[in-house]
Design a protein around this motif. Structure first.
Motif, PDB file in Angstrom:
ATOM      1  N   SER A   1       0.851  -1.193   0.000  1.00  0.00           N
ATOM      2  CA  SER A   1       0.000   0.000   0.000  1.00  0.00           C
ATOM      3  C   SER A   1       0.883   1.238   0.000  1.00  0.00           C
ATOM      4  O   SER A   1       1.942   1.263   0.635  1.00  0.00           O
ATOM      5  CB  SER A   1      -0.904   0.006   1.231  1.00  0.00           C
ATOM      6  N   VAL A   2       0.440   2.274  -0.701  1.00  0.00           N
ATOM      7  CA  VAL A   2       1.221   3.500  -0.827  1.00  0.00           C
ATOM      8  C   VAL A   2       0.338   4.683  -0.475  1.00  0.00           C
ATOM      9  O   VAL A   2      -0.816   4.761  -0.910  1.00  0.00           O
ATOM     10  CB  VAL A   2       1.773   3.675  -2.265  1.00  0.00           C
ATOM     11  N   LEU A   3       0.883   5.617   0.307  1.00  0.00           N
ATOM     12  CA  LEU A   3       0.191   6.858   0.642  1.00  0.00           C
ATOM     13  C   LEU A   3       0.950   8.012  -0.006  1.00  0.00           C
ATOM     14  O   LEU A   3       2.142   8.193   0.239  1.00  0.00           O
ATOM     15  CB  LEU A   3       0.117   7.060   2.156  1.00  0.00           C
TER      16      LEU A   3
ATOM     17  N   THR B   1       6.049  11.822  -1.107  1.00  0.00           N
ATOM     18  CA  THR B   1       5.670  13.222  -0.921  1.00  0.00           C
ATOM     19  C   THR B   1       5.927  13.991  -2.211  1.00  0.00           C
ATOM     20  O   THR B   1       7.037  13.963  -2.748  1.00  0.00           O
ATOM     21  CB  THR B   1       6.459  13.853   0.238  1.00  0.00           C
ATOM     22  N   ILE B   2       4.907  14.692  -2.697  1.00  0.00           N
ATOM     23  CA  ILE B   2       5.012  15.469  -3.926  1.00  0.00           C
ATOM     24  C   ILE B   2       5.383  16.904  -3.561  1.00  0.00           C
ATOM     25  O   ILE B   2       4.703  17.523  -2.733  1.00  0.00           O
ATOM     26  CB  ILE B   2       3.688  15.456  -4.717  1.00  0.00           C
ATOM     27  N   PRO B   3       6.421  17.463  -4.161  1.00  0.00           N
ATOM     28  CA  PRO B   3       6.855  18.815  -3.788  1.00  0.00           C
ATOM     29  C   PRO B   3       5.859  19.872  -4.246  1.00  0.00           C
ATOM     30  O   PRO B   3       5.237  19.732  -5.316  1.00  0.00           O
ATOM     31  CB  PRO B   3       8.197  18.973  -4.519  1.00  0.00           C
ATOM     32  N   PRO B   4       5.691  20.954  -3.479  1.00  0.00           N
ATOM     33  CA  PRO B   4       4.844  22.058  -3.939  1.00  0.00           C
ATOM     34  C   PRO B   4       5.488  22.780  -5.107  1.00  0.00           C
ATOM     35  O   PRO B   4       6.713  22.728  -5.286  1.00  0.00           O
ATOM     36  CB  PRO B   4       4.750  22.960  -2.699  1.00  0.00           C
ATOM     37  N   LEU B   5       4.697  23.461  -5.889  1.00  0.00           N
ATOM     38  CA  LEU B   5       5.199  24.125  -7.093  1.00  0.00           C
ATOM     39  C   LEU B   5       6.259  25.173  -6.764  1.00  0.00           C
ATOM     40  O   LEU B   5       7.226  25.339  -7.510  1.00  0.00           O
ATOM     41  CB  LEU B   5       4.030  24.770  -7.850  1.00  0.00           C
ATOM     42  N   ARG B   6       6.099  25.883  -5.647  1.00  0.00           N
ATOM     43  CA  ARG B   6       7.048  26.953  -5.306  1.00  0.00           C
ATOM     44  C   ARG B   6       8.463  26.424  -5.075  1.00  0.00           C
ATOM     45  O   ARG B   6       9.422  27.186  -5.119  1.00  0.00           O
ATOM     46  CB  ARG B   6       6.579  27.711  -4.069  1.00  0.00           C
ATOM     47  N   ASP B   7       8.602  25.114  -4.819  1.00  0.00           N
ATOM     48  CA  ASP B   7       9.916  24.520  -4.586  1.00  0.00           C
ATOM     49  C   ASP B   7      10.493  23.870  -5.845  1.00  0.00           C
ATOM     50  O   ASP B   7      11.511  23.189  -5.759  1.00  0.00           O
ATOM     51  CB  ASP B   7       9.826  23.454  -3.480  1.00  0.00           C
ATOM     52  N   ARG B   8       9.855  24.097  -6.997  1.00  0.00           N
ATOM     53  CA  ARG B   8      10.294  23.404  -8.216  1.00  0.00           C
ATOM     54  C   ARG B   8      11.029  24.305  -9.203  1.00  0.00           C
ATOM     55  O   ARG B   8      11.314  23.898 -10.330  1.00  0.00           O
ATOM     56  CB  ARG B   8       9.086  22.752  -8.885  1.00  0.00           C
TER      57      ARG B   8
END
Length: 420
Positions: free
Chosen positions: A47-49, A191-198
């Protein structure tokens, strides 16, 4: 169970292929690491969260996991748990028997039965009612479930991938989410990074959204100036990729065929939005080491300023002779070499009386800083944060912008230093 951070990542060519296959745009290290992690766990039936802020594109990652797993030829079903009314969620997920409730005119299969052998994606999983959480836990533990209105146990062979933008540990503490279910769902977390950190991914996405919109509606394409692209990268994007797409499509519609500069772009951002202080350094990845270096440099500069002001205070005029004094120096006083000394006359105070204050302004010649006991880096860092918060009236976003760090880092520092 967390997968070890030391596991070798897949070659970047495979990561790029996965991005192209699903239309994921961006080259930031954090995004590539999330894609590589999804590919790594895909063949292992766990299982993945998936966690991350709203609008970051969490829905792409269950597809990566499904397409790179042994279940790729079976069904993939995505369910938005927050969009289904509480009264019907059990029927939607697990099915129901005819006559089990008003309106149940026939038996119906649920998503867990329909997707048997495949993958089910539970988006906004934190919105599930506690009763449904108990049913889901049983499926994860034994593969068994009951249709609504039935006493016959059925089995399903299914892989569950869940996603949320909620702080799950807080939800567990507040009793809104079962702790045992949380640990069952989060065998592996991504964890998916927020756009401001990309970083420069923002400009890439903006260009893609503008081109796609122009092609779809047969409009002349817009062109973003260099300043406008940098302004996009300097905005914090609280709505992440979803908000960026919304803004760019508005610009592409109303400014079709135009060269869009920063002044034009501002009209499509929320009123009062700041686009001058960069959230990240363009073209460079977001790291806490770099933020720490910036904060350290700021602390050193603040310490020099404090030393200079203390030296000026030593040469300030003496207070009136009859009373002990307290002094303060106003760093915002007009003109160089000028300080404001505040005298508090304790001889005129009583246990219930207010202090009597006199304020004088005097020219003070700069003096060499007096030697002081050097403070530790942590003490200087804490002092800098306290000072920035004071100057910004406790507004954390403004203080973070002044310090040159992200609001997330400032929140973490505030918690670490007990400044909450």
């Amino acid at each position: 169970m967390e997968m070890s951070a030391n596991l070798p990542a897949r070659p970047s060519a495979e990561v790029q292929q996965a991005k192209q296959r699903l239309g994921i745009v961006g080259n930031s290290p954090a995004l590539s690491a999330a894609v590589a992690r999804a590919m790594r766990v895909a063949p292992i039936d766990l299982s993945v969260l998936i966690t991350g802020e709203s609008g970051t594109g969490k829905e792409f990652f269950p597809k990566i996991i499904h397409n790179y797993s042994s279940r790729k030829h079976a069904k993939y079903i995505a369910v938005n748990c927050g969009a289904i009314p509480e009264g019907t969620i059990d029927s939607e997920l697990f099915g129901h028997e005819k006559g089990s409730f008003t309106g149940a005119v026939a038996s119906r299969k649920g998503y867990f039965e329909e997707a048997d052998g495949g993958t089910i994606f539970l988006d906004e999983v934190a919105e599930l009612p506690l009763t449904t959480q108990a049913r889901l836990l049983r499926v994860l533990e034994s593969g068994e479930f009951l249709k609504v209105g039935s006493s016959t146990v059925q089995r399903t062979n299914i892989r569950v991938v869940a996603a949320t933008n909620v702080d799950m540990l807080r939800a567990v503490e507040e009793g809104r989410f079962r702790e045992d279910l949380y640990y069952r769902l989060s065998t592996v977390q991504i964890t998916i990074p927020p756009l401001r950190d990309r970083g420069s991914d923002i400009a890439l996405l903006a260009r893609k959204f503008a081109a796609d919109f122009a092609e779809r509606w047969r409009l002349p394409a817009i062109t973003l100036t260099e300043e406008a692209r940098e302004a996009l990268m300097h905005y914090s994007w609280p709505g992440n990729v979803r908000q960026l797409k919304n803004v760019i499509e508005q610009v592409a519609l109303f400014e079709a065929g135009a060269d869009v500069d920063t002044a034009t772009l501002r009209h499509y951002l929320p009123q009062g939005a700041a686009v001058t202080a960069p959230a990240v350094i363009p073209g460079r990845s977001h790291t806490y080491e770099r933020e720490r270096e910036m904060l350290f440099n700021l602390i050193i500069n603040l310490q020099k300023r404090i030393d200079e002001l203390e030296a000026r205070l030593d040469d300030a005029p003496a207070a009136p002779a009859a009373s002990p004094l307290r002094h303060r120096v106003d760093p915002d006083a007009d003109g160089p070499g000028t300080a404001v000394a505040t005298y508090v006359d304790f001889s005129k105070t009583a246990p219930t009386a207010d202090y009597v204050t006199y304020t004088d302004t005097a020219d003070i010649a700069p003096a060499e800083p007096a030697p002081a006991e050097p403070a530790s880096l942590q003490e200087q860092e804490r002092a800098a944060i306290v000072a920035a918060l004071d100057r910004n009236g406790g507004q954390r976003k403004s203080a973070a912008a002044e310090l040159g760090i992200s609001p997330r880092t400032l929140y973490r520092k505030i918690k670490d230093y007990g400044l909450e």
